[in-house]
Design a protein around this motif. Structure first.
Motif, mmCIF file in Angstrom:
data_model
loop_
_atom_site.group_PDB
_atom_site.id
_atom_site.type_symbol
_atom_site.label_atom_id
_atom_site.label_comp_id
_atom_site.label_asym_id
_atom_site.label_seq_id
_atom_site.Cartn_x
_atom_site.Cartn_y
_atom_site.Cartn_z
ATOM 1 N N THR A 1 0.731 -1.152 -0.021
ATOM 2 C CA THR A 1 -0.019 0.029 0.035
ATOM 3 C C THR A 1 0.847 1.306 -0.130
ATOM 4 N N ASP A 2 0.448 2.296 -0.563
ATOM 5 C CA ASP A 2 1.099 3.306 -0.569
ATOM 6 C C ASP A 2 0.531 4.252 0.794
ATOM 7 N N TRP A 3 0.989 3.863 1.894
ATOM 8 C CA TRP A 3 0.551 3.978 3.294
ATOM 9 C C TRP A 3 0.578 5.509 3.560
ATOM 10 N N HIS A 4 -0.593 5.823 4.091
ATOM 11 C CA HIS A 4 -0.876 7.306 4.736
ATOM 12 C C HIS A 4 -0.655 8.622 3.829
ATOM 13 N N ILE A 5 -0.615 8.090 2.652
ATOM 14 C CA ILE A 5 -0.489 9.423 1.465
ATOM 15 C C ILE A 5 -1.688 10.362 1.754
ATOM 16 N N PRO B 1 16.020 6.607 -4.205
ATOM 17 C CA PRO B 1 16.155 8.115 -3.772
ATOM 18 C C PRO B 1 14.856 8.581 -2.877
ATOM 19 N N ASP B 2 14.841 9.578 -2.466
ATOM 20 C CA ASP B 2 13.766 10.076 -1.558
ATOM 21 C C ASP B 2 12.593 10.475 -2.427
ATOM 22 N N PHE B 3 12.868 11.265 -3.330
ATOM 23 C CA PHE B 3 11.938 11.922 -4.194
ATOM 24 C C PHE B 3 12.105 11.456 -5.732
ATOM 25 N N ASN B 4 11.412 10.610 -6.164
ATOM 26 C CA ASN B 4 11.225 9.977 -7.488
ATOM 27 C C ASN B 4 10.344 10.702 -8.576
ATOM 28 N N LEU B 5 10.780 11.768 -9.248
ATOM 29 C CA LEU B 5 9.834 12.431 -10.256
ATOM 30 C C LEU B 5 9.631 11.699 -11.440
ATOM 31 N N GLY B 6 8.559 11.517 -12.029
ATOM 32 C CA GLY B 6 8.380 10.844 -13.237
ATOM 33 C C GLY B 6 7.582 11.679 -14.361
ATOM 34 N N THR B 7 8.199 11.783 -15.385
ATOM 35 C CA THR B 7 7.334 12.528 -16.354
ATOM 36 C C THR B 7 7.292 11.604 -17.875
ATOM 37 N N SER C 1 10.379 5.981 3.636
ATOM 38 C CA SER C 1 11.442 6.035 4.921
ATOM 39 C C SER C 1 11.462 7.689 5.242
ATOM 40 N N THR C 2 10.864 8.455 4.225
ATOM 41 C CA THR C 2 10.797 9.805 4.674
ATOM 42 C C THR C 2 9.724 10.402 5.498
ATOM 43 N N TYR C 3 8.910 9.590 5.904
ATOM 44 C CA TYR C 3 7.655 9.807 6.549
ATOM 45 C C TYR C 3 7.013 8.969 7.359
ATOM 46 N N MET C 4 7.460 7.426 7.456
ATOM 47 C CA MET C 4 6.937 6.462 8.230
ATOM 48 C C MET C 4 7.659 5.345 8.522
ATOM 49 N N GLU C 5 7.588 4.232 9.443
ATOM 50 C CA GLU C 5 8.074 3.081 9.493
ATOM 51 C C GLU C 5 7.708 2.169 8.312
ATOM 52 N N GLU C 6 8.591 1.507 7.651
ATOM 53 C CA GLU C 6 8.405 0.640 6.442
ATOM 54 C C GLU C 6 8.008 -0.563 6.488
ATOM 55 N N HIS C 7 7.875 -0.847 7.796
ATOM 56 C CA HIS C 7 7.272 -2.317 8.084
ATOM 57 C C HIS C 7 6.051 -2.333 9.141
ATOM 58 N N GLN D 1 5.445 11.516 12.546
ATOM 59 C CA GLN D 1 5.203 12.876 12.385
ATOM 60 C C GLN D 1 6.779 13.552 12.426
ATOM 61 N N ASP D 2 7.616 13.065 13.138
ATOM 62 C CA ASP D 2 8.983 13.697 13.265
ATOM 63 C C ASP D 2 9.689 13.726 11.944
#
Length: 267
Positions: free
Chosen positions: A43-47, A163-169, A227-233, A240-241
């Motif tokens: 899931t794309d958790w907490h989006i 990478p943290d931010f993966n932009l796709g165009t 990993s930039t906003y949640m626990e991955e497991h 929030q931090d």
């Protein structure tokens, strides 16, 4: 079917799509899942929570209610592969790690999957199409942001840490190159974060299908490392931090998107 999507109509020429945030399961899917899939790990958790500022910003927002394990809203209805190598399809058969998603003989039937296509996939895409048409008619252009997230380490899908931010165009086909450059600049200025443009994730069906710069519709996908906003497991806790500084970058990206649109189209 129960409610298949949530939609909020905003006041700016921006639609945010969240196709993989849903947690709902049909009985057939729930009954057939292998044990390791029951926590819905892909899931794309907490989006929706991560983008909870979007409505106040003025964006329209469409969010899936059903899990991608039922049907993947970011795949074409003909189920043609979008990526070379390991990937998942319109009706996922494996987890991201490559293991089977369903117990032997307990996959949904063809008739059930046809129902998912008509009653879940099509309403979501009808909503995107109708809102983009409304925005373009009203403003003269429309901006589409397809919001995703994924675990930062999945060896079956990609090498190393994402990478943290993966932009796709879609390699520049779904939006104006100047816009992509501006978004890259925002990511480059975000201290402590890494980014890439059109790396492993170049944009799925939504970005590729609806992005049409020649007709003033500009689409960008962001695949955000979880990993930039949640626990991955499991239990996939929101942090929030971590999330607060990440939200600041998201705000800056969406603001850059809107500022570019105004500069490009508003005289």
């Amino acid at each position: 079917m129960d409610k298949v999507l949530s939609f909020h109509q905003g006041r700016l020429p921006l639609l945010i799509s969240m196709p993989h945030a849903g947690l709902g399961l049909t009985d057939a899917v729930r009954d057939g899942l292998v044990d390791q899939a029951r926590s819905l790990p892909d899931t794309d958790w907490h989006i929706p929570r991560l983008y909870d500022f979007a409505r106040d910003l003025g964006a329209s927002v469409v969010t899936a209610e059903y899990s991608r394990f039922v049907i993947d809203l970011n795949r074409p209805d003909d189920d043609k592969p979008l990526y070379a190598g390991a990937t998942t399809g319109l009706y996922p058969a494996t987890l991201f790690e490559g293991e089977p998603l369903f117990k032997d003989g307990l996959e949904p039937t063809g008739e059930q999957r046809k129902q998912y296509l008509e009653q879940i996939w099509r309403p979501y895409h009808d909503t995107i199409r109708n809102e983009l048409e409304r925005l373009r008619e009203h403003f003269g252009y429309a901006l589409l942001w397809d919001a995703h997230s994924i675990r930062s380490l999945i060896p079956h899908l990609f090498d190393g840490k994402l990478p943290d931010f993966n932009l796709g165009t879609f390699n520049g086909a779904s939006c104006d190159p100047e816009l992509a450059q501006r978004l890259e600049g925002v990511c480059a200025a975000a201290q402590g974060y890494s980014h890439v443009l059109n790396g492993r994730f170049k944009g799925g069906h939504i970005t590729r299908h609806y992005g049409d710069p020649s007709n003033h519709i500009h689409a960008v996908q962001l695949e955000l490392a979880q990993s930039t906003y949640m626990e991955e497991h499991a239990p996939y806790l929101y942090r929030q931090d971590l999330a607060q500084p990440t939200q600041a970058v998201l705000r800056a990206l969406l603001q850059a998107l809107l500022d570019w649109g105004r500069a490009r189209y508003v005289q």
